[in-house]
Design a protein around this motif. Structure first.
Motif, mmCIF file in Angstrom:
data_model
loop_
_atom_site.group_PDB
_atom_site.id
_atom_site.type_symbol
_atom_site.label_atom_id
_atom_site.label_comp_id
_atom_site.label_asym_id
_atom_site.label_seq_id
_atom_site.Cartn_x
_atom_site.Cartn_y
_atom_site.Cartn_z
ATOM 1 N N ARG A 15 -47.284 -23.749 -14.131
ATOM 2 C CA ARG A 15 -48.233 -24.020 -13.232
ATOM 3 C C ARG A 15 -47.135 -24.587 -12.095
ATOM 4 O O ARG A 15 -47.634 -24.719 -10.988
ATOM 5 N N PHE A 16 -45.944 -25.140 -12.642
ATOM 6 C CA PHE A 16 -45.156 -25.824 -11.600
ATOM 7 C C PHE A 16 -43.927 -24.845 -11.183
ATOM 8 O O PHE A 16 -42.940 -25.408 -10.668
ATOM 9 N N ASN A 17 -43.949 -23.387 -11.602
ATOM 10 C CA ASN A 17 -42.800 -22.582 -11.317
ATOM 11 C C ASN A 17 -41.531 -23.054 -12.071
ATOM 12 O O ASN A 17 -40.725 -22.685 -11.502
ATOM 13 N N GLY A 18 -41.710 -23.628 -13.197
ATOM 14 C CA GLY A 18 -40.763 -24.066 -13.815
ATOM 15 C C GLY A 18 -39.543 -24.877 -13.339
ATOM 16 O O GLY A 18 -38.351 -25.208 -13.584
ATOM 17 N N ARG A 19 -40.074 -25.819 -12.245
ATOM 18 C CA ARG A 19 -39.203 -26.595 -11.694
ATOM 19 C C ARG A 19 -39.799 -28.193 -11.349
ATOM 20 O O ARG A 19 -41.034 -28.168 -11.175
ATOM 21 N N ILE A 20 -39.003 -29.214 -11.393
ATOM 22 C CA ILE A 20 -39.202 -30.372 -10.731
ATOM 23 C C ILE A 20 -38.311 -30.432 -9.640
ATOM 24 O O ILE A 20 -36.959 -30.411 -9.551
ATOM 25 N N VAL A 21 -38.983 -30.732 -8.448
ATOM 26 C CA VAL A 21 -38.342 -30.991 -7.009
ATOM 27 C C VAL A 21 -37.589 -32.318 -6.950
ATOM 28 O O VAL A 21 -38.422 -33.417 -6.956
ATOM 29 N N GLY A 22 -36.109 -32.135 -6.692
ATOM 30 C CA GLY A 22 -35.502 -33.409 -6.779
ATOM 31 C C GLY A 22 -34.893 -33.704 -5.486
ATOM 32 O O GLY A 22 -35.124 -32.880 -4.521
ATOM 33 N N ILE A 23 -34.029 -34.639 -5.417
ATOM 34 C CA ILE A 23 -33.406 -35.153 -4.284
ATOM 35 C C ILE A 23 -31.880 -34.892 -4.513
ATOM 36 O O ILE A 23 -31.665 -34.141 -5.093
ATOM 37 N N ASP A 24 -31.130 -35.687 -3.668
ATOM 38 C CA ASP A 24 -29.648 -35.598 -3.658
ATOM 39 C C ASP A 24 -28.810 -35.619 -5.165
ATOM 40 O O ASP A 24 -29.482 -36.579 -5.950
ATOM 41 N N PRO A 25 -28.092 -34.966 -5.714
ATOM 42 C CA PRO A 25 -27.606 -34.958 -7.190
ATOM 43 C C PRO A 25 -27.121 -36.446 -7.500
ATOM 44 O O PRO A 25 -27.348 -36.680 -8.894
ATOM 45 N N GLY A 26 -26.501 -37.137 -6.819
ATOM 46 C CA GLY A 26 -25.864 -38.441 -6.986
ATOM 47 C C GLY A 26 -26.971 -39.405 -7.191
ATOM 48 O O GLY A 26 -26.538 -40.592 -7.430
ATOM 49 N N ALA A 27 -28.191 -39.371 -6.681
ATOM 50 C CA ALA A 27 -29.184 -40.356 -6.778
ATOM 51 C C ALA A 27 -29.369 -40.673 -8.145
ATOM 52 O O ALA A 27 -29.392 -40.176 -9.248
ATOM 53 N N GLY A 28 -29.959 -42.234 -8.498
ATOM 54 C CA GLY A 28 -30.030 -42.802 -9.692
ATOM 55 C C GLY A 28 -31.399 -42.226 -10.387
ATOM 56 O O GLY A 28 -31.385 -41.780 -11.539
ATOM 57 N N ILE A 29 -32.346 -41.675 -9.416
ATOM 58 C CA ILE A 29 -33.617 -41.209 -9.955
ATOM 59 C C ILE A 29 -33.270 -39.665 -10.457
ATOM 60 O O ILE A 29 -33.833 -39.215 -11.458
ATOM 61 N N MET A 30 -32.180 -38.944 -10.201
ATOM 62 C CA MET A 30 -31.771 -37.948 -10.654
ATOM 63 C C MET A 30 -31.173 -37.789 -12.032
ATOM 64 O O MET A 30 -31.802 -37.194 -12.836
ATOM 65 N N ARG A 31 -30.372 -38.957 -12.151
ATOM 66 C CA ARG A 31 -29.738 -39.356 -13.580
ATOM 67 C C ARG A 31 -30.943 -39.667 -14.445
ATOM 68 O O ARG A 31 -30.896 -39.280 -15.584
ATOM 69 N N LEU A 32 -31.840 -40.259 -13.997
ATOM 70 C CA LEU A 32 -33.103 -41.158 -14.976
ATOM 71 C C LEU A 32 -34.050 -39.577 -15.244
ATOM 72 O O LEU A 32 -34.639 -39.813 -16.342
ATOM 73 N N THR A 33 -34.157 -38.974 -14.443
ATOM 74 C CA THR A 33 -34.940 -37.856 -14.604
ATOM 75 C C THR A 33 -34.539 -36.890 -15.557
ATOM 76 O O THR A 33 -35.200 -36.451 -16.516
ATOM 77 N N ALA A 34 -33.184 -36.704 -15.408
ATOM 78 C CA ALA A 34 -32.492 -35.786 -16.277
ATOM 79 C C ALA A 34 -32.600 -36.450 -17.852
ATOM 80 O O ALA A 34 -32.887 -35.822 -18.880
ATOM 81 N N LYS A 35 -32.639 -37.920 -17.876
ATOM 82 C CA LYS A 35 -32.831 -38.336 -19.253
ATOM 83 C C LYS A 35 -34.070 -38.250 -19.757
ATOM 84 O O LYS A 35 -34.473 -37.922 -20.904
ATOM 85 N N ALA A 36 -35.158 -38.376 -18.815
ATOM 86 C CA ALA A 36 -36.339 -38.152 -19.045
ATOM 87 C C ALA A 36 -36.599 -36.800 -19.645
ATOM 88 O O ALA A 36 -37.609 -36.606 -20.783
ATOM 89 N N LEU A 37 -36.197 -35.631 -19.305
ATOM 90 C CA LEU A 37 -36.182 -34.327 -19.885
ATOM 91 C C LEU A 37 -35.750 -34.347 -21.258
ATOM 92 O O LEU A 37 -36.528 -33.494 -22.042
ATOM 93 N N LYS A 38 -34.622 -35.124 -21.493
ATOM 94 C CA LYS A 38 -34.138 -35.079 -22.821
ATOM 95 C C LYS A 38 -35.088 -35.929 -23.690
ATOM 96 O O LYS A 38 -35.608 -35.584 -24.772
ATOM 97 N N ASP A 39 -35.585 -37.161 -23.214
ATOM 98 C CA ASP A 39 -36.418 -37.855 -24.014
ATOM 99 C C ASP A 39 -37.780 -37.172 -24.499
ATOM 100 O O ASP A 39 -38.328 -37.389 -25.628
ATOM 101 N N TYR A 40 -38.337 -36.650 -23.598
ATOM 102 C CA TYR A 40 -39.548 -35.754 -23.797
ATOM 103 C C TYR A 40 -39.380 -34.326 -24.354
ATOM 104 O O TYR A 40 -40.493 -33.614 -24.075
ATOM 105 N N GLU A 41 -38.219 -33.950 -24.444
ATOM 106 C CA GLU A 41 -37.974 -32.957 -24.946
ATOM 107 C C GLU A 41 -38.536 -31.581 -24.285
ATOM 108 O O GLU A 41 -39.144 -30.426 -24.527
#
Length: 287
Positions: free
Chosen positions: A136-162
């Motif tokens: 339903r989300f077309n397989g994507r989470i829409v993010g911001i600039d790659p170096g942003a802290g929220i991008m690092r933490l979101t990548a961590k969340a994807l692993k944490d929630y499998e």
């Protein structure tokens, strides 16, 4: 676009010769404020510029840079200050690297947070519901600039929630907001990397997805950071920045929303904010 790259080129040249930049400025009243091109940082940095130019007669150069460059330029003395430090989680890595080379100037605003957010018409309430609804989300989470802290933490969340069926797509703050606006216009499902304060929460009915594993951190605050020697070189600037703060996040969000209106200028909006909030502004100059 050419002008933006020219500004970034100048910023890089300043970092290459950090000692010369600030030393030359001591002869005059020029200050360099760095910020990441996030709407909250644009609003607060332009407010600093308006105050210092109106009240103290400084010439303030605002330099949009990457998150890492924002910290390293202040730590090296190439820039004088920044007012966009998200702590204790988002910028934890960068602060740990340079904390002995910068001066903490206090809190700008509390009640800040990071998270994954969706429009209210999206019925999900928690991050752990995303995997089952990836299509339903077309397989994507829409993010911001790659170096942003929220991008690092979101990548961590994807692993944490499998979560394996959703890809974190980098972009920028403006491109994320544009994608969000278009999805809301067409009533499509979208999930974005979000943070508060942000004008999107004033403009559209939205909500954060619950984060039971706290992968994206807990409530944060935005802080102000100055270079070493700022108090000695510019005591009035140091005093102002130490006092500079918002009473709550809604004040900053209001200023951010003004900046989104077509044909407006962030400095003019900052002057308008000063005029409409005289009691708050007066508190910035208390000794």
């Amino acid at each position: 676009m050419a002008r933006r790259f020219f500004i970034l080129f100048l910023a890089v040249m300043v970092w290459a010769f950090p000692g010369q930049g600030v030393a030359a400025d001591k002869a005059g009243k020029t200050l360099k404020i760095v910020y990441v091109d996030w709407d909250c940082a644009v609003a607060s940095s332009n407010l600093v510029k308006a105050v210092l130019e109106e009240r103290y007669g400084y010439r303030v150069e605002l330099l949009p840079v990457s998150q890492e460059a924002m910290w390293t330029s202040v730590a090296s003395g190439a820039a004088d200050a920044m007012v966009a430090a998200w702590l204790p989680d988002t910028h934890a890595d960068m602060y740990a690297r340079v904390k002995n080379k910068v001066e903490m100037l206090g809190k700008l605003v509390g009640g800040a947070r990071l998270g994954l957010a969706v429009p209210d018409y999206v019925s999900l309430r928690s991050i752990d519901e995303l995997e089952a609804n990836a299509d339903r989300f077309n397989g994507r989470i829409v993010g911001i600039d790659p170096g942003a802290g929220i991008m690092r933490l979101t990548a961590k969340a994807l692993k944490d929630y499998e979560i394996t069926q959703l890809q974190l797509v980098p972009g920028s703050g403006p491109s994320m907001a544009a994608s969000l606006a278009e999805a809301i216009r067409t009533h499509e499902w979208i999930v974005v990397t979000a943070w508060s304060p942000h004008w999107m929460f004033s403009r559209w009915p939205m909500h954060y997805l619950d984060d039971p594993l706290a992968s994206l951190g807990k409530d944060e605050s935005i802080f102000k950071i100055g270079r070493e020697g700022l108090k000695k070189d510019h005591p009035e600037v140091w005093a102002f920045l130490s006092n500079f703060r918002f009473e709550d996040a809604t004040q900053l969000q209001r200023l951010m929303d003004w900046n989104q209106q077509r044909g407006t200028d962030p400095v003019q909006n900052a002057l308008r904010f000063m005029k409409e909030n005289p009691r708050l502004v007066d508190s910035w100059f208390k000794k």
